[in-house]
Scaffold this active site. Sequence first.
Site, PDB file in Angstrom:
ATOM      1  N   GLU A   8     -28.290  17.628  26.390  1.00  0.00           N
ATOM      2  CA  GLU A   8     -28.478  19.185  26.917  1.00  0.00           C
ATOM      3  C   GLU A   8     -27.542  19.395  28.217  1.00  0.00           C
ATOM      4  O   GLU A   8     -27.324  18.715  28.951  1.00  0.00           O
ATOM      5  CB  GLU A   8     -30.050  19.235  27.603  1.00  0.00           C
ATOM      6  CG  GLU A   8     -30.308  20.526  28.069  1.00  0.00           C
ATOM      7  CD  GLU A   8     -31.600  20.344  28.441  1.00  0.00           C
ATOM      8  OE1 GLU A   8     -32.393  21.407  28.723  1.00  0.00           O
ATOM      9  OE2 GLU A   8     -32.414  19.665  29.083  1.00  0.00           O
ATOM     10  N   GLU A  11     -25.264   3.888  30.141  1.00  0.00           N
ATOM     11  CA  GLU A  11     -25.080   2.675  29.426  1.00  0.00           C
ATOM     12  C   GLU A  11     -25.036   2.762  28.171  1.00  0.00           C
ATOM     13  O   GLU A  11     -26.059   2.869  27.475  1.00  0.00           O
ATOM     14  CB  GLU A  11     -25.967   1.417  29.831  1.00  0.00           C
ATOM     15  CG  GLU A  11     -25.793   0.116  29.475  1.00  0.00           C
ATOM     16  CD  GLU A  11     -26.913  -0.927  29.479  1.00  0.00           C
ATOM     17  OE1 GLU A  11     -27.161  -1.649  28.858  1.00  0.00           O
ATOM     18  OE2 GLU A  11     -27.498  -0.809  30.681  1.00  0.00           O
ATOM     19  N   HIS A  49     -33.358  13.349  25.281  1.00  0.00           N
ATOM     20  CA  HIS A  49     -31.932  13.608  25.464  1.00  0.00           C
ATOM     21  C   HIS A  49     -31.420  13.246  26.802  1.00  0.00           C
ATOM     22  O   HIS A  49     -32.173  13.093  27.694  1.00  0.00           O
ATOM     23  CB  HIS A  49     -31.913  15.262  25.362  1.00  0.00           C
ATOM     24  CG  HIS A  49     -32.893  16.016  26.411  1.00  0.00           C
ATOM     25  ND1 HIS A  49     -34.019  16.392  26.264  1.00  0.00           N
ATOM     26  CD2 HIS A  49     -32.420  16.569  27.577  1.00  0.00           C
ATOM     27  CE1 HIS A  49     -34.463  16.888  27.036  1.00  0.00           C
ATOM     28  NE2 HIS A  49     -33.622  17.063  28.192  1.00  0.00           N
TER      29      HIS A  49
END
Length: 142
Positions: A119, A56, A76
């Site tokens: 990542e 979001e 992350h």
Amino acid sequence: MALTYLHTMVRVKNLEASMAFFKLLGLKETHRTDHEGGRFTLVFMAAPGQEETPVELTYNWDGDDELPSDSRHFGHLAYRVDNIYEACQHFMDNGVTINRPPHDGRMAFVRSPDNISIELLQAGDALAPAEPWASMKTTGHW
């Protein structure tokens, strides 16, 4: 207790730039709501076929001075990719800095325009080390 993951929310300063970044990642807009009274927009973006686990993007219309320039407090987001080298090349070709190159053929980090660490993880076994990735320097935070 039953628990169902819904989404991860991140605040963004420039909605268009942030959406463009997540589109590079392969996400598509699945839902958007504009909240006139609260003066903000919510954009949900998800990988195709995974609409139940979106990111979001929250955009405050009047700016967001409280959003830090270095969002290390967040951690992350992580995504599995079919080919880590192709994914990193795609980002580089589109002007994104690879903060932590996939030296090991398994893991890399990039950052969104709002300094959100992303990542990238190789699906399955790590790929064999390859250039330019194996000798590429790490840069910035990841």
